[in-house]
Scaffold this active site. Structure first.
Site, PDB file in Angstrom:
ATOM      1  N   LEU A  98       0.819  -1.211   0.000  1.00 17.04           N
ATOM      2  CA  LEU A  98       0.000   0.000   0.000  1.00 17.04           C
ATOM      3  C   LEU A  98       0.850   1.257   0.000  1.00 17.04           C
ATOM      4  O   LEU A  98       0.458   2.283  -0.539  1.00 17.04           O
ATOM      5  CB  LEU A  98      -0.911   0.015   1.235  1.00 17.04           C
ATOM      6  CG  LEU A  98      -2.028  -1.020   1.268  1.00 17.04           C
ATOM      7  CD1 LEU A  98      -2.676  -1.047   2.650  1.00 17.04           C
ATOM      8  CD2 LEU A  98      -3.068  -0.710   0.206  1.00 17.04           C
ATOM      9  N   GLY A  99       1.996   1.196   0.639  1.00 17.56           N
ATOM     10  CA  GLY A  99       2.865   2.374   0.724  1.00 17.56           C
ATOM     11  C   GLY A  99       3.859   2.187   1.851  1.00 17.56           C
ATOM     12  O   GLY A  99       4.028   1.089   2.383  1.00 17.56           O
ATOM     13  N   ASP A 118       1.702  14.308  16.846  1.00 18.60           N
ATOM     14  CA  ASP A 118       2.111  14.243  15.438  1.00 18.60           C
ATOM     15  C   ASP A 118       0.894  14.350  14.528  1.00 18.60           C
ATOM     16  O   ASP A 118       0.731  13.575  13.593  1.00 18.60           O
ATOM     17  CB  ASP A 118       2.880  12.954  15.169  1.00 18.60           C
ATOM     18  CG  ASP A 118       3.793  13.071  13.943  1.00 18.60           C
ATOM     19  OD1 ASP A 118       4.107  14.217  13.534  1.00 18.60           O
ATOM     20  OD2 ASP A 118       4.195  12.035  13.398  1.00 18.60           O
ATOM     21  N   GLY A 125       6.981   4.468   4.606  1.00 18.51           N
ATOM     22  CA  GLY A 125       7.576   5.681   5.156  1.00 18.51           C
ATOM     23  C   GLY A 125       8.820   5.311   5.918  1.00 18.51           C
ATOM     24  O   GLY A 125       9.445   4.286   5.656  1.00 18.51           O
ATOM     25  N   GLY A 126       9.158   6.146   6.918  1.00 20.06           N
ATOM     26  CA  GLY A 126      10.384   5.923   7.668  1.00 20.06           C
ATOM     27  C   GLY A 126      10.371   4.663   8.509  1.00 20.06           C
ATOM     28  O   GLY A 126      11.424   4.145   8.878  1.00 20.06           O
ATOM     29  N   PHE A 127       9.195   4.155   8.824  1.00 17.25           N
ATOM     30  CA  PHE A 127       9.066   2.979   9.679  1.00 17.25           C
ATOM     31  C   PHE A 127       9.270   1.684   8.927  1.00 17.25           C
ATOM     32  O   PHE A 127       9.596   0.666   9.499  1.00 17.25           O
ATOM     33  CB  PHE A 127       7.659   2.941  10.296  1.00 17.25           C
ATOM     34  CG  PHE A 127       6.589   2.973   9.250  1.00 17.25           C
ATOM     35  CD1 PHE A 127       6.215   1.821   8.585  1.00 17.25           C
ATOM     36  CD2 PHE A 127       6.004   4.170   8.888  1.00 17.25           C
ATOM     37  CE1 PHE A 127       5.257   1.860   7.604  1.00 17.25           C
ATOM     38  CE2 PHE A 127       5.040   4.210   7.909  1.00 17.25           C
ATOM     39  CZ  PHE A 127       4.667   3.064   7.266  1.00 17.25           C
ATOM     40  N   GLY A 128       9.005   1.657   7.610  1.00 20.04           N
ATOM     41  CA  GLY A 128       8.993   0.425   6.849  1.00 20.04           C
ATOM     42  C   GLY A 128       7.897   0.475   5.799  1.00 20.04           C
ATOM     43  O   GLY A 128       7.705   1.494   5.148  1.00 20.04           O
ATOM     44  N   LYS A 177       1.311  -3.166   8.980  1.00 18.98           N
ATOM     45  CA  LYS A 177       2.386  -2.176   9.056  1.00 18.98           C
ATOM     46  C   LYS A 177       3.643  -2.839   9.628  1.00 18.98           C
ATOM     47  O   LYS A 177       3.677  -3.233  10.790  1.00 18.98           O
ATOM     48  CB  LYS A 177       1.936  -1.013   9.943  1.00 18.98           C
ATOM     49  CG  LYS A 177       2.939   0.109  10.136  1.00 18.98           C
ATOM     50  CD  LYS A 177       2.282   1.183  11.011  1.00 18.98           C
ATOM     51  CE  LYS A 177       3.225   2.305  11.348  1.00 18.98           C
ATOM     52  NZ  LYS A 177       2.571   3.310  12.235  1.00 18.98           N
TER      53      LYS A 177
END
Length: 374
Positions: free
Chosen positions: A81-82, A209, A84-87, A113
């Site tokens: 799906l997409g 955040d 970021g910085g986490f994985g 996730k």
């Protein structure tokens, strides 16, 4: 999701595509149950549940990594799906044959996730913060955590699937249909209700955040807050704030928090004001491609928000003047109050909800309203 509109747009976006993250560690102390003095954090499901036992209200499923492979078809590329910085985040389906005795609606669509790739102590704390907070909080405007995996070096979270992705992916896309004004107001109200719930929980939570990439949408554009990795227990007793390392996303963080590290619920209110501006203007909170004076949205727009005619000049041009002018002007004034440099002068989230609710039904003939704007 299954929809090419979202190609290239992150479903979850830990590092926002429209802002630069602080290089500070992401989590200092997300809960009293995860104190900074803890040298040994849970490393398996039994230990996680032992940590959760005093605060857990929501039952969570402890998945094995092999089960997650089955859910995501072995993390296939077409399930992605997409990220970021986490994985990365994958689409998946949970069926009853996954495990005997599993009580779920079949089949259940989920977003998986994966925190693999960030096995640091801080990365583990961030993952654990989400398990703790979403394991004890439940609200229609918070994304639902279904389960987790804590096996060897794997740190994974399994959420309800949000088919329309993030508000960021809609608001700043060049290929997707622009969000109508009524939908923007629906998103603003839903997100405000989520923050109000956190701030007034039995044990108040500061989200820390709040931004468009962390607001996810279901098929009816209902907004839900996601990504609680930076969430923090609010001040208790006679304390006025919580002192933390400065973390969050540039362009959204409150100025007093950046300067002092003092975190309050009013820090979230400032961030909410920035998101209101993004919904109003269609501009990113921080955009280095614009002229210097216009790069930071809050600084550029703030002086214009109380001027009724000038406000109409900064409304997202993709709306093509198809909006109720009075609602736009009232939304601008609400953003103005949220962005007050004095945090004590900002409204409470419950008051923001009360302000937004009547704006949901406020509809006018745009051309008539423009003629009468003063």
């Amino acid at each position: 999701m299954g929809n090419c509109w979202f190609k290239g747009n992150p479903y979850f976006n830990r590092v926002s595509s429209n802002a630069t993250k602080s290089e500070s560690p992401k989590i200092q102390s997300p809960s009293e149950r995860i104190g900074k003095e803890d040298s040994q954090l849970p490393s398996n499901p039994k230990e996680v549940e032992a940590l959760r036992k005093d605060t857990a209200r929501n039952p969570l499923i402890a998945f094995t990594f092999e089960e997650l492979k089955r859910i995501t078809k072995n993390f296939r590329q077409d399930s992605l799906l997409g990220g970021g910085g986490f994985g990365r985040v994958y689409r998946g389906y949970i069926t009853k044959d996954l495990r005997e005795g599993l009580e779920i609606e079949e089949p259940l669509r989920v977003a998986v996730k994966v925190h693999d790739g960030d096995n640091s102590f801080q990365g583990h704390r961030e993952w654990l913060a989400e398990v703790i907070f979403l394991g004890q909080l439940s609200h229609p405007n918070l994304v639902k955590l279904i389960g987790y995996c804590c096996e060897d070096d794997h740190r994974v979270l399994v959420y309800e699937f949000m088919p329309l992705g993030s508000v960021e992916s809609h608001l700043f896309s060049r290929v997707m249909v622009p969000l109508q004004w009524s939908i923007r107001m629906k998103i603003a109200l839903g997100a405000a209700k989520g923050l109000a719930f956190l701030h007034e929980a039995e044990k108040p939570v500061i989200y820390r955040d709040f931004k468009t990439s962390n607001i996810l949408l279901d098929e009816e554009y209902n907004a839900k807050l996601s990504d609680f990795g930076l969430a923090k227990d609010g001040p208790v007793g006679d304390k006025s704030h919580v002192s933390t390392r400065i973390m969050g996303t540039y362009g959204y963080a409150a100025p007093e928090y950046i300067m002092t590290g003092h975190l309050t619920a009013m820090s979230d209110v400032y961030s909410y004001g920035v998101v209101l501006l993004e919904l109003l203007t269609g501009r990113k909170s921080l955009d280095k491609s614009r002229p210097v004076r216009e790069q930071t949205l809050a600084d550029w727009a703030f002086p214009l928000l109380t001027q009724k005619k000038k406000v109409l000049g900064i409304v997202d041009p993709r709306l093509a003047e198809d909006y109720p002018v009075k609602a736009v002007q009232k939304t601008a004034m609400l953003a103005y109050h949220c962005l007050n440099r004095n945090p004590k002068a900002r409204p409470l989230m419950r008051d923001i909800v009360a302000t937004l609710e009547p704006l949901q039904q406020l509809e006018e003939n745009p051309s008539d309203s423009l003629a009468g704007a003063t």
